[in-house]
Design a protein around this motif. Structure first.
Motif, mmCIF file in Angstrom:
data_model
loop_
_atom_site.group_PDB
_atom_site.id
_atom_site.type_symbol
_atom_site.label_atom_id
_atom_site.label_comp_id
_atom_site.label_asym_id
_atom_site.label_seq_id
_atom_site.Cartn_x
_atom_site.Cartn_y
_atom_site.Cartn_z
ATOM 1 N N PRO A 171 -3.964 0.617 15.791
ATOM 2 C CA PRO A 171 -3.025 0.351 16.878
ATOM 3 C C PRO A 171 -3.089 1.391 17.995
ATOM 4 C CG PRO A 171 -1.865 0.617 14.776
ATOM 5 C CD PRO A 171 -3.307 0.759 14.512
ATOM 6 N N ALA A 172 -3.359 2.655 17.655
ATOM 7 C CA ALA A 172 -3.430 3.689 18.693
ATOM 8 C C ALA A 172 -4.628 3.444 19.610
ATOM 9 C CB ALA A 172 -3.529 5.066 18.056
ATOM 10 N N THR A 173 -5.738 3.034 19.042
ATOM 11 C CA THR A 173 -6.935 2.764 19.839
ATOM 12 C C THR A 173 -6.720 1.545 20.726
ATOM 13 O OG1 THR A 173 -8.294 3.669 18.074
ATOM 14 C CG2 THR A 173 -9.411 2.340 19.722
ATOM 15 N N ARG A 174 -6.075 0.511 20.176
ATOM 16 C CA ARG A 174 -5.801 -0.683 20.981
ATOM 17 C C ARG A 174 -4.849 -0.358 22.130
ATOM 18 N NH1 ARG A 174 -5.847 -3.288 15.840
ATOM 19 N NH2 ARG A 174 -3.592 -3.164 15.729
ATOM 20 N N ARG A 175 -3.837 0.477 21.862
ATOM 21 C CA ARG A 175 -2.885 0.867 22.901
ATOM 22 C C ARG A 175 -3.599 1.646 24.014
ATOM 23 N NH1 ARG A 175 0.852 1.913 19.322
ATOM 24 N NH2 ARG A 175 0.141 4.020 18.951
ATOM 25 N N LYS A 176 -4.489 2.550 23.607
ATOM 26 C CA LYS A 176 -5.229 3.346 24.584
ATOM 27 C C LYS A 176 -6.139 2.439 25.422
ATOM 28 C CE LYS A 176 -8.186 7.415 24.783
ATOM 29 N NZ LYS A 176 -8.886 8.430 23.995
ATOM 30 N N THR A 177 -6.785 1.486 24.780
ATOM 31 C CA THR A 177 -7.660 0.554 25.495
ATOM 32 C C THR A 177 -6.850 -0.280 26.482
ATOM 33 O OG1 THR A 177 -9.130 0.445 23.597
ATOM 34 C CG2 THR A 177 -9.327 -1.317 25.214
ATOM 35 N N ARG A 178 -5.674 -0.746 26.057
ATOM 36 C CA ARG A 178 -4.816 -1.523 26.956
ATOM 37 C C ARG A 178 -4.410 -0.701 28.178
ATOM 38 N NH1 ARG A 178 -1.978 -3.552 22.642
ATOM 39 N NH2 ARG A 178 -0.324 -2.058 22.957
ATOM 40 N N LYS A 179 -4.111 0.584 27.966
ATOM 41 C CA LYS A 179 -3.726 1.448 29.080
ATOM 42 C C LYS A 179 -4.888 1.616 30.059
ATOM 43 C CE LYS A 179 0.063 4.381 27.686
ATOM 44 N NZ LYS A 179 0.506 5.764 27.569
ATOM 45 N N HIS A 180 -6.100 1.768 29.524
ATOM 46 C CA HIS A 180 -7.263 1.913 30.398
ATOM 47 C C HIS A 180 -7.504 0.640 31.199
ATOM 48 C CE1 HIS A 180 -8.794 5.856 29.273
ATOM 49 N NE2 HIS A 180 -8.440 5.581 28.035
ATOM 50 N N VAL A 181 -7.389 -0.504 30.553
ATOM 51 C CA VAL A 181 -7.593 -1.777 31.246
ATOM 52 C C VAL A 181 -6.532 -1.955 32.322
ATOM 53 C CG1 VAL A 181 -7.513 -4.290 30.954
ATOM 54 C CG2 VAL A 181 -8.802 -2.885 29.337
ATOM 55 N N GLU A 182 -5.288 -1.617 31.995
ATOM 56 C CA GLU A 182 -4.208 -1.728 32.973
ATOM 57 C C GLU A 182 -4.447 -0.794 34.158
ATOM 58 O OE1 GLU A 182 0.549 -0.765 33.339
ATOM 59 O OE2 GLU A 182 -0.347 -0.955 31.355
ATOM 60 N N ALA A 183 -4.888 0.436 33.885
ATOM 61 C CA ALA A 183 -5.143 1.395 34.966
ATOM 62 C C ALA A 183 -6.244 0.891 35.893
ATOM 63 C CB ALA A 183 -5.505 2.755 34.381
ATOM 64 N N TRP A 184 -7.314 0.341 35.309
ATOM 65 C CA TRP A 184 -8.395 -0.193 36.137
ATOM 66 C C TRP A 184 -7.936 -1.397 36.945
ATOM 67 C CZ3 TRP A 184 -12.598 1.789 37.956
ATOM 68 C CH2 TRP A 184 -13.208 2.846 37.298
ATOM 69 N N LEU A 198 5.121 8.828 32.362
ATOM 70 C CA LEU A 198 6.329 9.227 31.627
ATOM 71 C C LEU A 198 6.717 8.204 30.575
ATOM 72 C CD1 LEU A 198 8.480 10.509 34.619
ATOM 73 C CD2 LEU A 198 7.210 11.860 32.940
ATOM 74 N N ASN A 199 5.813 7.271 30.254
ATOM 75 C CA ASN A 199 6.033 6.215 29.267
ATOM 76 C C ASN A 199 7.202 5.308 29.640
ATOM 77 O OD1 ASN A 199 3.892 6.808 27.574
ATOM 78 N ND2 ASN A 199 5.067 8.387 26.525
ATOM 79 N N TRP A 200 7.334 5.031 30.930
ATOM 80 C CA TRP A 200 8.363 4.129 31.406
ATOM 81 C C TRP A 200 8.191 2.747 30.819
ATOM 82 C CZ3 TRP A 200 6.305 0.653 35.326
ATOM 83 C CH2 TRP A 200 7.215 -0.346 35.719
ATOM 84 N N LYS A 201 6.919 2.305 30.717
ATOM 85 C CA LYS A 201 6.671 0.943 30.259
ATOM 86 C C LYS A 201 6.351 0.876 28.770
ATOM 87 C CE LYS A 201 4.100 -3.042 31.892
ATOM 88 N NZ LYS A 201 3.006 -3.486 32.730
ATOM 89 N N GLY A 202 6.150 1.970 28.129
ATOM 90 C CA GLY A 202 5.904 1.966 26.679
ATOM 91 C C GLY A 202 4.513 2.129 26.257
ATOM 92 N N ALA A 253 4.203 6.243 42.572
ATOM 93 C CA ALA A 253 5.419 6.051 41.778
ATOM 94 C C ALA A 253 5.098 5.328 40.472
ATOM 95 C CB ALA A 253 6.454 5.271 42.591
ATOM 96 N N TYR A 254 4.262 4.325 40.540
ATOM 97 C CA TYR A 254 3.872 3.587 39.332
ATOM 98 C C TYR A 254 3.141 4.505 38.358
ATOM 99 C CZ TYR A 254 1.725 0.172 36.262
ATOM 100 O OH TYR A 254 1.329 -0.520 35.161
ATOM 101 N N ALA A 255 2.189 5.316 38.882
ATOM 102 C CA ALA A 255 1.438 6.226 38.019
ATOM 103 C C ALA A 255 2.361 7.261 37.379
ATOM 104 C CB ALA A 255 0.339 6.912 38.815
ATOM 105 N N LEU A 256 3.317 7.783 38.142
ATOM 106 C CA LEU A 256 4.254 8.766 37.605
ATOM 107 C C LEU A 256 5.124 8.151 36.515
ATOM 108 C CD1 LEU A 256 5.555 11.578 37.749
ATOM 109 C CD2 LEU A 256 7.136 10.639 39.436
ATOM 110 N N LEU A 257 5.687 6.981 36.800
ATOM 111 C CA LEU A 257 6.533 6.330 35.803
ATOM 112 C C LEU A 257 5.731 5.903 34.574
ATOM 113 C CD1 LEU A 257 8.831 4.194 38.116
ATOM 114 C CD2 LEU A 257 9.446 6.227 36.815
ATOM 115 N N ARG A 258 4.509 5.467 34.779
ATOM 116 C CA ARG A 258 3.663 5.066 33.652
ATOM 117 C C ARG A 258 3.287 6.274 32.809
ATOM 118 N NH1 ARG A 258 2.663 2.388 29.689
ATOM 119 N NH2 ARG A 258 0.783 1.153 29.489
#
Length: 108
Positions: free
Chosen positions: A53-66, A104-108, A97-102
């Motif tokens: 799950p940690a790897t999937r979460r990290k991959t999702r964050k990278h895809v979202e950032a791109w 800070l784990n604003w979205k989880g 603002a989005y990068a800062l809030l993201r």
């Protein structure tokens, strides 16, 4: 030994096929070869498991950032091509603002 690429018959001690040059592999393992160490059997390397799950979460964050970066870049390119420069400041502020809030784990 028969080449598994072209089917040519080769000598048993040949390392490559005399016809096509493909690397020949023996179907038997012996001492000093894969699976054996000084005559004793060595355990094979375990298979890799599915990503956790940690790897999937990290991959999702990278895809979202791109996705966000490509969207912002496309918008910036479109606005500058239309010679509308003032919305770029709003876009840059929203992206920060989005990068800062993201971050800070604003979205989880």
């Amino acid at each position: 030994m028969i080449c598994n690429k072209c089917g040519q018959e080769n000598q048993d001690d040949a390392l490559s096929c005399g016809s096509c040059g493909h690397k020949l592999q023996s179907s038997q393992s012996g001492p000093g070869q894969l699976g054996f160490d000084d005559g004793g059997y060595v355990e094979p390397i375990p298979m890799l498991h599915e990503a956790g799950p940690a790897t999937r979460r990290k991959t999702r964050k990278h895809v979202e950032a791109w996705a966000v970066a490509l969207l912002a870049g496309g918008a910036a390119y479109g606005l500058s091509a239309a010679e509308l420069y003032w919305p770029l400041f709003v876009l840059a502020g929203a992206a920060m603002a989005y990068a800062l809030l993201r971050g800070l784990n604003w979205k989880g």
